[in-house]
Design an enzyme around this catalytic site. Structure first.
Site, PDB file in Angstrom:
ATOM      1  N   HIS A  71       9.486  -7.858 -21.307  1.00  0.00           N
ATOM      2  CA  HIS A  71       8.312  -7.006 -21.633  1.00  0.00           C
ATOM      3  C   HIS A  71       7.268  -7.028 -20.514  1.00  0.00           C
ATOM      4  CE1 HIS A  71       9.814  -7.127 -25.833  1.00  0.00           C
ATOM      5  NE2 HIS A  71      10.072  -8.391 -25.535  1.00  0.00           N
ATOM      6  N   SER A 128      -0.058   5.605   5.367  1.00  0.00           N
ATOM      7  CA  SER A 128      -0.770   6.713   4.727  1.00  0.00           C
ATOM      8  C   SER A 128      -1.557   7.469   5.789  1.00  0.00           C
ATOM      9  CB  SER A 128      -1.718   6.144   3.663  1.00  0.00           C
ATOM     10  OG  SER A 128      -2.798   7.026   3.446  1.00  0.00           O
ATOM     11  N   LYS A 177      -2.793   1.071   4.405  1.00  0.00           N
ATOM     12  CA  LYS A 177      -1.614   1.168   3.543  1.00  0.00           C
ATOM     13  C   LYS A 177      -0.292   0.880   4.240  1.00  0.00           C
ATOM     14  CE  LYS A 177      -1.351   2.166  -0.218  1.00  0.00           C
ATOM     15  NZ  LYS A 177      -1.281   3.485  -0.833  1.00  0.00           N
ATOM     16  N   GLU A 195      11.049   4.014  -3.012  1.00  0.00           N
ATOM     17  CA  GLU A 195      10.574   5.066  -3.924  1.00  0.00           C
ATOM     18  C   GLU A 195      11.501   6.276  -3.870  1.00  0.00           C
ATOM     19  OE1 GLU A 195       6.398   5.780  -3.025  1.00  0.00           O
ATOM     20  OE2 GLU A 195       6.136   3.631  -2.834  1.00  0.00           O
TER      21      GLU A 195
END
Ligand code: ARG
Length: 466
Positions: free
Chosen positions: A160, A281, A287, A294
């Site tokens: 969880h 970025s 970043k 992804e």
């Protein structure tokens, strides 16, 4: 009409095909990648026609030499692709006619584009299956190496998304290994089912020539011939299976990606990815993003989409061949290219991943991750598990109030809730003790993970070649 654009099916027609229809029905811009398989199929078919006396030795020689020339022409980029010639089969046949005239016109005896395309596709899927299989093995080898390196590195195990019990990073990596092992076995299993030759099924009902299907099957290294011509020309199960196997594989790669993406976020900082596999970025200078992972996660949607695509293409087709089947190619090629890239991408990410062991160990020590071990300790002292569960729950509640971890409580505090607790409890409350204390087969203990690594190495060293 120029000599070299004559359609093989032109005879019945009195009008030139509408330009739009030529454009709309053509598949050459995507099926030209089948040219080698088409040429292999044509070679085998011609050799068989020679064997049964339809082509003379001289004619066969001419055809085989011409096929080689066509292959070279395509490879050198000199082939001119035309919508008017629809697909790769018609282009190659047309090219043969250009080269050797009437002899080439005999090559389609006892064959239809329907069994021809089914054969090409099976040969293609066969090769792609081998390529995926090899790529999975490469990834599995990387996982074994990492698992060996990190077999003692403590990380929190979650359920969880909450810290559950301490485990090791090696244990997680071996979980991924065995997931991939199932993927590999699915591809292998489908390979066995697909490897029978449809060539000779002709349009849908076989042919009146006494062709030797077993001979062409042998030449093309199929294990056997398909049993029913109608089924042979309309079957695309092998493509559905390939994309379905790919979908499951992608769901696994996507889950690995998700795990690493979360783990390399600033909040977790469990793993670091090398700069060379990350991107930045355009606005935020600080970043460093895990875009490769992804994209693997995102491309999972692409592959699932192709599964829906192919299932829908096949769903309501009447028997036998329909032009709908031509749409199987973009679905399959897109899927094959995607999984090929994603397997390579995942391997690269794993090779450039470092576990931040101090951080993961500190995280594993939080969240009362050894609470189950304390319950098991009490059970071994004779307390029924349910009662032990309650005692530990109370102890955890007490520790939360005191803002302490379990192993920071004094023996006296433990004994206030359960007098059966003794000093030896502290052995089980630290994360290493908890991990080594796992006794069951397949568990997270250091020993068991080493056994899993040993088994994995054996699997990889003795894997069945396809
Ligand atoms: N380009 C077609 C395909 O990919 C080849 C088979 C065409 N057969 C036919 N009867 N129109 O399916």
């Amino acid at each position: 009409m120029a000599k070299n654009t004559k359609k093989p099916w032109q005879g019945r027609f009195s009008k030139k095909t509408h330009n739009f229809v030529e454009f709309f029905t053509s598949s050459i811009h995507f099926d030209k990648r089948l040219y080698l398989y088409d040429i292999e199929g044509s070679k085998a078919h011609s050799m068989m026609l020679n064997k049964i006396g339809i082509l003379s030795d001289k004619e066969l020689k001419k055809i085989l030499t011409a096929l080689k020339k066509v292959e070279k022409k395509i490879e050198s980029g000199k082939m001119v692709w035309k919508n008017s010639l629809e697909d790769i089969h018609m282009h190659i046949e047309n090219e043969l006619i250009e080269l050797i005239g009437d002899t080439a016109k005999k090559i389609h005896t006892g064959r239809s584009r329907n069994d021809q395309v089914a054969t090409d596709m099976k040969l293609y899927v066969r090769d792609e299956t081998t390529a995926v299989y090899e790529n999975i093995i490469t990834l599995q080898k990387t996982l074994i190496q990492l698992a060996e390196k990190y077999h003692k590195s403590i990380v929190p195990g979650f359920t969880h998304m909450q810290i559950a019990q301490p485990i090791t990073f090696g244990f997680i990596l071996m979980a991924w290994f065995f997931m991939l092992e199932r993927d590999k076995s699915r591809f292998l299993d489908s390979y066995i089912r697909l490897n029978s030759s449809p060539l000779g099924a002709a349009a849908l009902s076989g042919t009146s020539y006494k062709i030797d299907r077993k001979y062409t099957a042998k030449l093309l290294q199929f294990d056997n011939v398909t049993d029913n011509a109608l089924d042979s020309v309309s079957d695309r199960d092998f493509i559905i299976e390939f994309i379905s196997n790919s979908s499951l594989l992608m769901s696994h790669l996507s889950r690995f990606s998700e795990e690493i993406i979360v783990w390399c976020s600033t909040m977790y900082n469990f793993v670091s990815l090398d700069d060379k596999i990350c991107t930045g970025s355009s606005i935020m200078p600080q970043k460093k993003n895990p875009d490769v992972l992804e994209l693997i996660r995102g491309k999972t949607g692409t592959v699932y989409g192709q599964l829906v695509n192919i299932l829908t293409i096949m769903k309501a087709q009447s028997f036998a061949y329909n032009r709908d089947n031509q749409e199987d190619k973009p679905a399959l090629f897109n899927c094959a290219d995607t999984i090929d890239m994603c397997l390579q991408a995942m391997n690269l990410c794993l090779e450039n991943l470092k576990l931040n062991e101090d951080v993961t160990k500190a995280a594993a020590e939080k969240g009362f991750s050894t609470a189950t071990d304390y319950a098991d300790y009490l059970v071994k002292k004779g307390v029924p598990f349910r009662d032990a569960h309650e005692i530990v729950g109370k102890t955890v509640g007490y520790a939360i109030n005191k803002k302490l971890n379990l192993d920071q409580l004094t023996l006296k505090e433990f004994q206030n809730i359960s007098p059966l607790t003794d000093t030896d409890v502290f052995k089980f409350l630290n994360v290493e003790g908890s991990v080594s204390n796992k006794m069951s087969i397949g568990g997270a203990s250091f020993n068991e993970v080493m056994k899993q690594i040993k088994k994995a190495k054996k699997i990889i060293s003795t894997y069945e070649k396809i």
